[in-house]
Design an enzyme around this catalytic site. Structure first.
Site, PDB file in Angstrom:
ATOM      1  N   GLY A   1       6.585  -3.548  11.447  1.00 13.71           N
ATOM      2  CA  GLY A   1       7.026  -4.901  11.149  1.00 13.71           C
ATOM      3  C   GLY A   1       6.398  -5.530   9.928  1.00 13.71           C
ATOM      4  CD  GLN A   2       1.023  -4.851   7.013  1.00 18.90           C
ATOM      5  OE1 GLN A   2       0.848  -3.754   7.515  1.00 18.90           O
ATOM      6  NE2 GLN A   2       0.083  -5.494   6.371  1.00 18.90           N
TER       7      GLN A   2
ATOM      8  CD  GLN B   1       3.842  -5.357   3.198  1.00 20.09           C
ATOM      9  OE1 GLN B   1       4.682  -4.481   3.349  1.00 20.09           O
ATOM     10  NE2 GLN B   1       2.548  -5.074   3.156  1.00 20.09           N
TER      11      GLN B   1
ATOM     12  CE  LYS C   1      -0.602 -12.266   4.888  1.00 24.49           C
ATOM     13  NZ  LYS C   1       0.721 -12.308   4.220  1.00 24.49           N
ATOM     14  CG  MET C   2      -2.920  -4.598   5.713  1.00 27.83           C
ATOM     15  SD  MET C   2      -2.577  -3.347   4.468  1.00 27.83           S
ATOM     16  CE  MET C   2      -2.498  -1.878   5.476  1.00 27.83           C
TER      17      MET C   2
ATOM     18  CB  CYS D   1      -0.950  -0.008   1.195  1.00 27.66           C
ATOM     19  SG  CYS D   1      -0.099  -0.097   2.783  1.00 27.66           S
ATOM     20  CG  ASN D   2       2.852   2.713   3.031  1.00 25.91           C
ATOM     21  OD1 ASN D   2       1.831   3.375   2.849  1.00 25.91           O
ATOM     22  ND2 ASN D   2       3.219   2.290   4.220  1.00 25.91           N
ATOM     23  NE  ARG D   3       7.858   0.160   0.863  1.00 28.55           N
ATOM     24  CZ  ARG D   3       8.520   1.278   1.127  1.00 28.55           C
ATOM     25  NH1 ARG D   3       9.315   1.804   0.223  1.00 28.55           N
ATOM     26  NH2 ARG D   3       8.390   1.876   2.303  1.00 28.55           N
TER      27      ARG D   3
END
Length: 490
Positions: free
Chosen positions: A154-155, A159, A233-234, A107-109
């Site tokens: 830590g997620q 990943q 997971k999220m 989601c961030n990259r």
């Protein structure tokens, strides 16, 4: 995130592949690639196929978009579902001069790692391009959580592990890239163990819960009606953090009931109610705060749908909150135009993590020291690969001589020799060869830590080539090692 994807999602892979090709081909060679504009702004590629592999050492290149370089509405267009990673790797490796590849899409990259034999002359707006040591340091920082929105979360380590898991057995996920990611996992574990950087740090999911509570009146924290769309997971972490904050009832909308039932068994202290996806709007009408975390390619909530929902009570501020931590986004940006709704996405979580930054920054400095040490170790491993062909040829040369001389000896000793004696002679010959090769092998292994070692490796390669006619491509090796010597002396 819950996997709610369609076949159109692979358009993102094609777009990412196109973007990478446009960057990796030098502008000084316009004949290699030509773009032509088609309907709806699509691009087609016409390419001449020059030799894919070169004698030069391949460069590790990472190109991507992150929360630090571009907004979510750009990132979501290039997001690649995990199920499509193997296909993306194969597509990338079909391009000229790309030998190995890996994909890290969260989601961030959205990042693509490759080994390539070409130089890069320019990068497009929003994308970042890193070579070799910089690329190595980047993925190490990513794995350690230093490049995350929430420092130390830590997620991302899980990943990065998933990249290795998905890449196993995929053509193109080769020795350099797989070695890079496996070492990154080691770095991520070591940083978290030695600096404790993850203590007190929050994940994207917990930051989302913190943001929602910041926007709600304090008096409504225990009574606000919570809805979570997506039990991946999220979504599971959102539920966990809601319960930790004192929430006693959570409605969860998901495609299947099994995941929600598993979450209900695992977590106690709150009522977790399952609802099918078909009842999502009905559940939204009865919710004050809606968290979305699915892998849907299209928005689940649009302005037209949200405008028909009944208003929420004054006790929660009279505004329905949408906290969307999905990429691509599940809530259309147009929903923000409504007076009775507020939409927050992953880019808005910066507000939550602004506090408690000083302690994490101190730990980040400690982590950088570890990353520096591990980067040297990884580069030493890559350097050692350069001498592998010479080592293999030298061993093969010695083995041919050993076998030939052993056969001569055995033939002279006759057929009456027992198996035990034959094995003893074989072991003796192997032991002699191994002891004789030990010294040369040690001097062929350069660790990249100082110029003296690199120069010695070059001299030893020359000497071995002359003495044993190994036909190693000395000119290429010499150029590579001299470049390292010059770099180390700067």
């Amino acid at each position: 995130m819950t996997n709610i994807s369609t076949s159109t999602s692979y358009t993102a892979t094609a777009t990412a592949t196109l973007a990478l090709e446009s960057v990796l081909h030098p502008t000084s060679s316009p004949s290699l690639i030509t773009f032509s504009r088609r309907r709806r702004g699509s691009l087609s590629i016409r390419r001449s196929f020059s030799p894919r592999y070169t004698k030069e050492r391949s460069s590790i290149v990472v190109i991507g978009l992150s929360i630090h370089t571009c907004p979510v509405d750009v990132r979501e267009k290039l997001a690649i579902p995990e199920a499509e990673w193997p296909r993306a790797i194969e597509e990338l490796c079909n391009l000229n001069h790309i030998e190995e590849a890996a994909v890290l899409s969260t989601c961030n990259r959205m990042e693509i790692y490759v080994t390539s034999g070409v130089s890069v002359s320019e990068i497009a707006q929003h994308r970042f391009l890193l070579y070799n040591g910089d690329a190595t340091q980047h993925i190490f920082e990513v794995s350690a959580g230093l490049d995350s929105l929430v420092l130390g979360e830590g997620q991302i380590l899980a990943q990065v592990k998933q990249v290795v898991k998905v890449g196993q057995g995929v053509v193109g996920f080769g020795r350099n890239i797989s070695g890079l990611f496996k070492h990154a996992i080691t770095v991520g574990k070591r940083v978290r163990t030695e600096t404790n950087i993850a203590s007190g740090a929050v994940s994207v999911s917990s930051a989302a819960v913190e943001l929602a509570l910041m926007k709600l009146p304090v008096s409504s924290h225990g009574s606000a009606r919570m809805l979570v769309v997506g039990a991946g997971k999220m979504g599971k972490l959102v539920i966990k953090h809601l319960i930790a904050k004192g929430c006693t009832k959570v409605v969860v909308v998901n495609r299947s009931e099994e995941r929600v039932a598993a979450i209900r068994e695992e977590m106690s202290g709150a009522e977790i109610i399952y609802k099918p996806l078909s009842e999502m709007l009905t559940c939204a009408a009865e919710a004050d705060v809606i968290f979305t975390s699915t892998a849907s390619d299209s928005p689940l909530f649009l302005k037209e749908q949200v405008s028909t929902l009944p208003p929420v009570g004054a006790q929660v501020g009279g505004v329905r909150l949408f906290v969307d931590i999905s990429v691509p986004r599940n809530v259309g940006s147009c929903v923000s135009e409504l007076d009775n709704a507020r939409v927050y996405n992953v880019d808005d979580l910066k507000e939550v993590v602004a506090a408690n930054k000083e302690d994490r920054l101190r730990k980040a400095m400690e982590a950088q020291t570890i990353i520096g040490e591990e980067s040297k170790q990884f580069e030493a491993w890559r350097d050692s690969l350069e001498t592998v062909p010479t080592i293999k040829k030298l061993r093969a040369y010695a083995e041919r001589i050993r076998v030939a001389e052993l056969e001569k000896c055995l033939s002279k000793m006759g057929e009456d020799l027992s198996k035990k004696d034959r094995k003893a002679l074989d072991d003796l010959s192997r032991g002699i060869v191994n002891k004789l090769l030990h010294g040369p092998m040690q001097h062929l292994r350069c660790d990249g830590s100082d110029s003296r070692t690199l120069n010695e490796a070059l001299e030893n390669m020359h000497a071995l080539n002359r003495m044993f006619s190994l036909e190693t491509e000395i000119a290429v090796l010499e150029q590579k090692i001299r470049a390292k010597v010059e770099q180390s002396q700067k």
